[in-house]
Design an enzyme around this catalytic site. Structure first.
Site, mmCIF file in Angstrom:
data_model
loop_
_atom_site.group_PDB
_atom_site.id
_atom_site.type_symbol
_atom_site.label_atom_id
_atom_site.label_comp_id
_atom_site.label_asym_id
_atom_site.label_seq_id
_atom_site.Cartn_x
_atom_site.Cartn_y
_atom_site.Cartn_z
ATOM 1 N N LYS A 124 1.056 3.989 -2.988
ATOM 2 C CA LYS A 124 0.690 5.381 -2.752
ATOM 3 C C LYS A 124 1.852 6.326 -3.050
ATOM 4 C CE LYS A 124 -3.614 4.875 -1.401
ATOM 5 N NZ LYS A 124 -4.726 5.287 -2.291
ATOM 6 N N TYR A 131 0.837 -1.202 0.000
ATOM 7 C CA TYR A 131 0.000 0.000 0.000
ATOM 8 C C TYR A 131 0.871 1.251 0.000
ATOM 9 C CZ TYR A 131 -3.719 3.190 1.611
ATOM 10 O OH TYR A 131 -4.623 4.223 1.737
#
Length: 259
Positions: free
Chosen positions: A158, A154
């Site tokens: 991002k 993640y």
């Protein structure tokens, strides 16, 4: 209304942040394409928007499918004649330490967040270029700037979105396209609610401690960022009138990250 007669497509818009942005855009006068993997849930959002007097359409869209993304954008242009705003919001999460992280779980998170955002961006730019430009908005995170344990795919995705946003800002300027990324702190969405017991188990602490000592530890007031906080930023970025605001990361995190 700040988005009167604008045409917007939002991915992952059947719930959470995506739904909040879709409904806020509609209240501001935009025609909204609610794109989601779950078509029935997207239809529910569309019906709520219409009930409140807005205009919307539902799209079944797996952002990791090139064909699904291209077909979805084509449907919007066929229905309404153009595209002004695209929000790459679809996302998932996986909790595991790196040494025990399965490659398929790593790839799945990267695929949805980063590869999906690329497909959405490319389709959006193909519609915006030569048609007056538009606004490309990415849903990043404080994890576009910082890292937390147990979330390596993640965090990596991002961070990648931040680079993609800036690249679009550089390339799209000559075609009238602005590109910005919203970086929220923790928002009480289903995605975050799912993480609380997962992190509790992984860290060996209570769910209350996860909220207090992990998620909100570095905020100035111990508060979650709200859906309304994020959707207001999304409206502002979509409505901003010039390229003075492009290539920017807007952090909305109760002071968790300051820049």
């Amino acid at each position: 209304m700040r988005l009167n007669n604008r045409i917007a497509l939002i991915t992952g818009a059947a719930r959470g942040i995506g739904r909040a942005i879709a409904e806020h855009y509609a209240r501001e006068g935009a025609r909204v394409a609610v794109a989601d993997l779950n078509l029935d849930a997207a239809e529910e959002v569309v019906q709520e928007i219409k009930r409140q007097g807005g205009e919307a359409m539902a799209l079944a869209m797996d952002v990791t499918s090139e064909r699904a993304v291209n077909d979805g954008f084509a449907a919007v242009v066929s229905q309404w004649g153009g595209l002004d705003i695209a929000v790459a919001n679809a996302g998932i999460q996986h909790i595991d330490p790196i040494d025990r992280l399965a490659y398929e779980d790593w790839f799945r998170v990267i695929d949805v967040h980063l590869n999906g955002a690329f497909l959405v961006t490319r389709a959006a730019l193909q519609q915006m270029y030569g048609n007056g430009g538009g606004a490309m908005i990415f849903m990043g995170s404080v994890h576009s700037m910082e890292a937390s344990p147990l979330k390596s795919p993640y965090v990596a995705a991002k961070h990648g979105l931040l680079g993609l946003c800036r690249s679009v800002a550089k390339e799209g300027a000559a075609q009238g396209v602005r590109s910005n990324i919203i970086c929220p702190g923790f928002v009480r969405t289903p995605l975050v609610d799912k993480q609380i017991p997962e992190q509790s188990k992984a860290l060996g602490i209570s769910e209350e401690a996860v909220i207090r000592d992990v998620m909100l530890k570095h905020t100035v007031d111990g508060e979650f960022t709200t859906l309304e906080d994020v959707s207001e930023i999304a409206v502002h970025l979509a409505a901003f009138p010039s390229a003075a605001m492009t290539g920017q990361s807007i952090v909305v995190s109760h002071g968790w990250h300051m820049q």
